[in-house]
Design an enzyme around this catalytic site. Sequence first.
Site, PDB file in Angstrom:
ATOM      1  N   HIS A 161       0.834  -1.221   0.000  1.00 20.84           N
ATOM      2  CA  HIS A 161       0.000   0.000   0.000  1.00 20.84           C
ATOM      3  C   HIS A 161       0.867   1.269   0.000  1.00 20.84           C
ATOM      4  O   HIS A 161       0.428   2.316   0.475  1.00 20.84           O
ATOM      5  CB  HIS A 161      -0.952   0.056   1.206  1.00 20.84           C
ATOM      6  CG  HIS A 161      -1.655  -1.230   1.487  1.00 20.84           C
ATOM      7  ND1 HIS A 161      -2.924  -1.508   1.016  1.00 20.84           N
ATOM      8  CD2 HIS A 161      -1.268  -2.328   2.173  1.00 20.84           C
ATOM      9  CE1 HIS A 161      -3.285  -2.719   1.422  1.00 20.84           C
ATOM     10  NE2 HIS A 161      -2.288  -3.244   2.114  1.00 20.84           N
ATOM     11  N   SER A 282      14.796  22.150 -14.901  1.00 21.10           N
ATOM     12  CA  SER A 282      13.615  22.995 -15.062  1.00 21.10           C
ATOM     13  C   SER A 282      14.081  24.356 -15.543  1.00 21.10           C
ATOM     14  O   SER A 282      15.140  24.836 -15.134  1.00 21.10           O
ATOM     15  CB  SER A 282      12.891  23.125 -13.726  1.00 21.10           C
ATOM     16  OG  SER A 282      12.159  24.333 -13.688  1.00 21.10           O
ATOM     17  N   LYS A 288      15.980  21.915  -9.680  1.00 18.66           N
ATOM     18  CA  LYS A 288      15.288  20.697 -10.098  1.00 18.66           C
ATOM     19  C   LYS A 288      16.112  19.802 -11.011  1.00 18.66           C
ATOM     20  O   LYS A 288      16.862  20.245 -11.866  1.00 18.66           O
ATOM     21  CB  LYS A 288      13.989  21.057 -10.850  1.00 18.66           C
ATOM     22  CG  LYS A 288      12.991  21.754 -10.003  1.00 18.66           C
ATOM     23  CD  LYS A 288      11.944  20.884  -9.361  1.00 18.66           C
ATOM     24  CE  LYS A 288      11.266  19.885 -10.221  1.00 18.66           C
ATOM     25  NZ  LYS A 288       9.831  19.966 -10.134  1.00 18.66           N
ATOM     26  N   GLU A 295       9.267   9.204 -16.551  1.00 20.42           N
ATOM     27  CA  GLU A 295       7.880   9.670 -16.756  1.00 20.42           C
ATOM     28  C   GLU A 295       7.413   9.389 -18.182  1.00 20.42           C
ATOM     29  O   GLU A 295       6.275   8.989 -18.411  1.00 20.42           O
ATOM     30  CB  GLU A 295       7.796  11.177 -16.490  1.00 20.42           C
ATOM     31  CG  GLU A 295       8.067  11.545 -15.042  1.00 20.42           C
ATOM     32  CD  GLU A 295       8.279  13.047 -14.896  1.00 20.42           C
ATOM     33  OE1 GLU A 295       9.442  13.478 -14.833  1.00 20.42           O
ATOM     34  OE2 GLU A 295       7.289  13.781 -14.873  1.00 20.42           O
TER      35      GLU A 295
END
Length: 464
Positions: A161, A282, A288, A295
């Site tokens: 979970h 970024s 970043k 992704e």
Amino acid sequence: MSDNNSNKMWGGRFADGPDTIMQAINASIGFDQRLAKQDIEVSLAHVAMLGAQSIISPSDANAIKDGLGSILSEIEAGKFEFSEALEDIHMNIEARLKDIIGDPAGRLHTARSRNDQVATDFRLWVRDQLDAAQLAVKVLIEALLSQAEAGADWVMPGFTHLQSAQPVTWGHHMMAYVEMFGRDLDRLGDARQRMNQSPLGAAALAGTSFPVDRAMTAKALGFDAPCANSLDAVSDRDFALEFLSAASICAMHLSRLSEELVIWSSAQFRFVNISDRFSTGSSIMPQKKNPDAAELIRAKIGRIFGANVGLMIVMKGLPLTYSKDMQEDKEQVFDAADNLFLALAAMSGMVSDMQAIPENLKASAGCGFATATDLADWLVREQNMAFRDAHHVTGALVALAEKKSCDLQDLSLDDMKTVHPDIDESVYLVLGVENSVASRQSYGGTAPAQVRLQIVRWKEKLKL
Ligand code: ARG
């Protein structure tokens, strides 16, 4: 030959040519040119057989063979001009053959149809993808095995979970993916074995009255045997569907691993560093480093699932045998294959480069009372308690630790004794995460010794 503007390959009964919209919807040359090499290979096998069976003369057979060779060179050199008016790859090549060798070209299509031709071309193409996909999956498995070997005993949290469950090892987690991609390897291999039969010689649908030797063409094209039912041979696309479903399951595994990499590389987790080679920055936030490759793999997988469902839908309502719907089988398979290979290559690169951070893995492994099960097991073993009672006592200890905002191993012995008087010093031994993983020696368990056994087994299996 007709003197109107009807199709020069099949327009004999037509008084007029197709509407431009008809041509646009009907033509497949925009995409099936990817089958050019397979189409020539199939024609070469067919013409050799026609010659050997004396269905056409040796001189015609030779002229066709030479002509096909020239066309292959033109295609490889990027000099072949594909024409939409000629509809598809089969007719583009046959028309060019006529330009080059003249009349004998008209004999190539003896005892065959575009129906068995396209089914054979496409099978050969898909077979190449199944072979290449197995190689690409193997590369990824090797990268995962190296990670597992490096960190066979690095302790990290195991989750259910996405909540801290029990400590596991990095090696064990990597090896879980080895199992998954190992099954993909088997599935791709199974599909290849099942699909390796030749539709060629089924002709339009019913077979042919010419004395063809289907075993000869099957062998020349590397098939194990000719398909045994001509109706099935021209209407079957299971081979493409099996590729897409094996690709979909593999893609699903890639997506799950991508999801973990996205989570693990976040500032909150900091389990791994993904290399600069597979990250981006970024344009506004200088700090970043984004896991874009992971992704994009996660997202691209949607196309592969889409292709699988898409082709199922194309096929599901079709009566036997060939229907033009089946021309829509190719583009999605091409796209799925391209994206599968890109995703596998990106994942292999990311996994090879990725650096786990063992200190962070270990620090996180102890969070969330991850050794509570070890404590319950200790009560069963050392205090001869029933597991249900031990579960209850451990629950009370977890509640106490939670109240004191500390971990189980930070509770004093006196505190523990308030819950159960017989607990003694030796309990602290099982509360350490390293002890916890080392104790899980059951076959397939997380203990480093077990993980190492599995690494050896896989290396032997894959002959690494
Ligand atoms: N371009 C067609 C396809 O991809 C080739 C087969 C055409 N057969 C036919 N009977 N019209 O399916």
